[in-house]
Design a protein around this motif. Structure first.
Motif, PDB file in Angstrom:
ATOM      1  N   GLY A 110      -2.527  19.864 -12.699  1.00  0.00           N
ATOM      2  CA  GLY A 110      -1.836  21.129 -12.473  1.00  0.00           C
ATOM      3  C   GLY A 110      -0.453  20.941 -11.874  1.00  0.00           C
ATOM      4  O   GLY A 110       0.259  19.995 -12.182  1.00  0.00           O
ATOM      5  N   PHE A 235      -2.113  23.711 -19.498  1.00  0.00           N
ATOM      6  CA  PHE A 235      -3.391  23.839 -18.796  1.00  0.00           C
ATOM      7  C   PHE A 235      -4.530  24.000 -19.800  1.00  0.00           C
ATOM      8  O   PHE A 235      -4.368  24.555 -20.872  1.00  0.00           O
ATOM      9  CB  PHE A 235      -3.367  25.074 -17.889  1.00  0.00           C
ATOM     10  CG  PHE A 235      -2.720  24.850 -16.551  1.00  0.00           C
ATOM     11  CD1 PHE A 235      -1.714  23.921 -16.389  1.00  0.00           C
ATOM     12  CD2 PHE A 235      -3.108  25.588 -15.453  1.00  0.00           C
ATOM     13  CE1 PHE A 235      -1.102  23.723 -15.171  1.00  0.00           C
ATOM     14  CE2 PHE A 235      -2.504  25.407 -14.216  1.00  0.00           C
ATOM     15  CZ  PHE A 235      -1.502  24.470 -14.083  1.00  0.00           C
ATOM     16  N   ILE A 241      -6.890  22.377 -10.586  1.00  0.00           N
ATOM     17  CA  ILE A 241      -6.123  23.442  -9.951  1.00  0.00           C
ATOM     18  C   ILE A 241      -6.688  23.686  -8.550  1.00  0.00           C
ATOM     19  O   ILE A 241      -7.713  23.121  -8.172  1.00  0.00           O
ATOM     20  CB  ILE A 241      -6.197  24.760 -10.757  1.00  0.00           C
ATOM     21  CG1 ILE A 241      -7.663  25.221 -10.856  1.00  0.00           C
ATOM     22  CG2 ILE A 241      -5.556  24.600 -12.125  1.00  0.00           C
ATOM     23  CD1 ILE A 241      -7.837  26.607 -11.427  1.00  0.00           C
ATOM     24  N   LEU A 289      -6.345  32.204 -10.594  1.00  0.00           N
ATOM     25  CA  LEU A 289      -5.227  31.362 -10.995  1.00  0.00           C
ATOM     26  C   LEU A 289      -3.998  32.218 -11.261  1.00  0.00           C
ATOM     27  O   LEU A 289      -4.048  33.168 -12.036  1.00  0.00           O
ATOM     28  CB  LEU A 289      -5.606  30.561 -12.235  1.00  0.00           C
ATOM     29  CG  LEU A 289      -4.547  29.601 -12.793  1.00  0.00           C
ATOM     30  CD1 LEU A 289      -4.170  28.552 -11.760  1.00  0.00           C
ATOM     31  CD2 LEU A 289      -5.054  28.947 -14.069  1.00  0.00           C
ATOM     32  N   GLY A 295       0.528  24.847  -6.037  1.00  0.00           N
ATOM     33  CA  GLY A 295      -0.398  23.726  -5.850  1.00  0.00           C
ATOM     34  C   GLY A 295      -0.147  22.902  -4.609  1.00  0.00           C
ATOM     35  O   GLY A 295      -0.420  21.702  -4.602  1.00  0.00           O
ATOM     36  N   SER A 321     -11.463  22.756 -11.185  1.00  0.00           N
ATOM     37  CA  SER A 321     -10.974  23.256 -12.464  1.00  0.00           C
ATOM     38  C   SER A 321     -11.678  24.571 -12.743  1.00  0.00           C
ATOM     39  O   SER A 321     -12.633  24.949 -12.048  1.00  0.00           O
ATOM     40  CB  SER A 321     -11.258  22.250 -13.581  1.00  0.00           C
ATOM     41  OG  SER A 321     -12.657  22.105 -13.783  1.00  0.00           O
TER      42      SER A 321
END
Length: 480
Positions: A110, A235, A241, A289, A295, A321
């Motif tokens: 990510g 992605f 993530i 998300l 991040g 994830s």
């Protein structure tokens, strides 16, 4: 319209009606400091990146600056490698490699680059640290901003601005030092004798750093940086993530530490909002998300601290994830999902381009030759009937030692050079020499009006094992 099942939904806030970019945002974010393993990693990356950035221009190599893109002299120095403008293909390959590496890292982990190494993130963290040093913690900064101007506010704000400006100007000075020898820039500082263009770019990049890290901050990440907008193309559901485990955390709500929260229908999330308070872009990671998440993992450190206090297991907010959060996978399962087609494709491209760059640099000649026909004298007939063509040879020594070369004209019978055939070049020197090439009258009479193919051969005069030859094609014209 039905959503493609392979599309990763990333929430984007489209409800704003005020201008996107503001020096003083309507809802200014007072980022709360946090501590933990990821905070330590972020500071480690700040130190590493800034030691490299500020220190690299001062490193010397063979009595010169090790890394210098000397635009005035048209030389690019990368430690032992010296490149000419004709070698820009190698710099282009380096940029393509950097882009592919970013795509590769993004597919695997990510926006970890944004959160730990991006210059915008790094300088924002440095500027926030200065703000914390001069104005105090978030609540103290907020109270100071709401006060009327007085001695304390002037001193605190003034000291912050002075430190910001100092860091910004030194950053601009260092950046220009990659394009103008930094030693000469430093020697010109005491008497302010830097050239006008050097001064302009120092001030320009200094102001750029000052505005971006001091005022725009999260607005750069949210509105100006294109990376956030096309990250969804890289992605997939196995990309690492930062995510909130809603199955474990909901329903949210405050509770006493001694209460059995499961018995009253609550999840592990105490709804303390610390994850929002430490977020540099001001998002709530619990909403899923989002494109504004960089991040940085500050929310993980904050949440883990609360989990420790409540004596709950860590990892309510964690690196995972979308599939991992949905299915509750552990770290071992997540690692097994790393090697997938998208990752392998980027990895293969990286390996191929890296191999091409290494092979190209290894086979690159230590000198270059360019042949230019003299347009003023296309061809001329001498008094003895022989034909002469005039050329300009541009020789470039790409090594850092004195080199000696022998120049020859090849192609057909009778061709000869009347100019000096030996030439010496100093380290990193380029020289243009005029060369006269003749064809005897007897040979010329048999080829009237023809354009003949020929070559110039330049041979280095070093030791036998270091001999290098370069051939450059050209033409010889015989008039009617």
């Amino acid at each position: 319209m039905a959503m493609n099942s392979k599309t990763i939904p990333i929430a984007v806030d489209g409800s704003r009606t005020e201008p996107l970019i503001q020096l003083e945002p309507k809802n200014k974010i007072y980022v709360r400091a946090t501590s933990g393993r990821f905070a330590a990693w972020r500071w480690a990356m700040v130190w590493l990146t800034q030691l490299v950035f500020y220190g690299l221009p001062w490193v010397t190599w063979h009595d010169r600056q090790a890394v210098l893109f000397d635009l005035a002299q048209q030389r690019f120095y990368l430690f032992g490698l010296v490149l000419y403008p004709q070698d820009l293909i190698y710099l282009t390959l380096l940029l393509v490699l950097a882009a592919l590496a970013l795509f590769f890292v993004t597919t695997v982990a990510g926006r970890i680059w944004c959160g730990f190494s991006c210059p915008q993130t790094v300088y924002t963290k440095v500027f926030v640290w200065v703000e914390h040093l001069t104005e105090g913690k978030p609540h103290a900064r907020k109270a100071l901003d709401s006060r009327t101007w007085g001695t304390e506010k002037i001193l605190r704000k003034g000291s912050k601005q002075a430190l910001w400006l100092g860091i910004s100007l030194w950053t601009g000075f260092t950046f220009v030092g990659y394009f103008t020898p930094i030693q000469s820039l430093a020697s010109a500082l005491p008497d302010l004798s830097m050239g006008p263009w050097d001064s302009f770019w120092v001030l320009f990049y200094g102001l750029f750093t000052y505005l971006n890290a001091g005022y725009l901050r999260e607005q750069v990440c949210k509105h100006m940086c294109p990376y956030a907008r096309f990250q969804s193309a890289m992605f997939d559901r196995d990309t690492l993530i930062i995510g909130y485990d809603s199955a474990r955390g909901d329903a949210r709500g405050p509770r006493a530490r001694s209460v059995d929260h499961k018995a009253i229908g609550l999840g592990d999330c105490t709804d303390c909002t610390l994850c929002v308070q430490v977020c540099p872009t001001g998002i709530d990671i619990r909403d899923g998300l989002q494109s504004n998440c960089i991040g940085c993992a500050a929310c993980i450190d904050a949440c883990d601290g609360v989990m420790d206090q409540m004596k709950y297991p860590r990892g309510l907010i964690r690196y995972s994830s979308l599939n991992g959060l949905t299915h509750g996978w552990d770290s071992a399962t997540l690692r097994q999902r790393v090697l997938r087609w998208r990752v392998l494709a980027y990895g293969l491209q990286l390996c191929l381009l890296t191999a091409a760059l290494v092979i190209g640099l290894n086979q690159r000649s230590p000198f270059r030759l360019d042949v230019i026909r003299d347009r003023g004298v296309m061809a001329r007939t001498l008094h003895d009937g022989s034909i002469e063509n005039v050329y300009r040879l541009h020789l470039m020594n790409a090594t850092e030692q004195v080199q000696h070369y022998r120049v020859e004209a090849l192609g057909f019978t009778g061709l000869s050079m009347t100019s000096p055939t030996l030439v010496s070049l100093g380290p990193i020197e380029a020289k243009t020499m005029t060369v006269n090439v003749q064809l005897p009258a007897a040979e010329a009479m048999a080829k009237p009006g023809k354009t003949l193919h020929m070559q110039f051969k330049v041979t280095s005069m070093g030791d036998n094992h270091d001999v290098v030859q370069v051939l450059e094609n050209s033409t010889f014209y015989v008039p009617m």
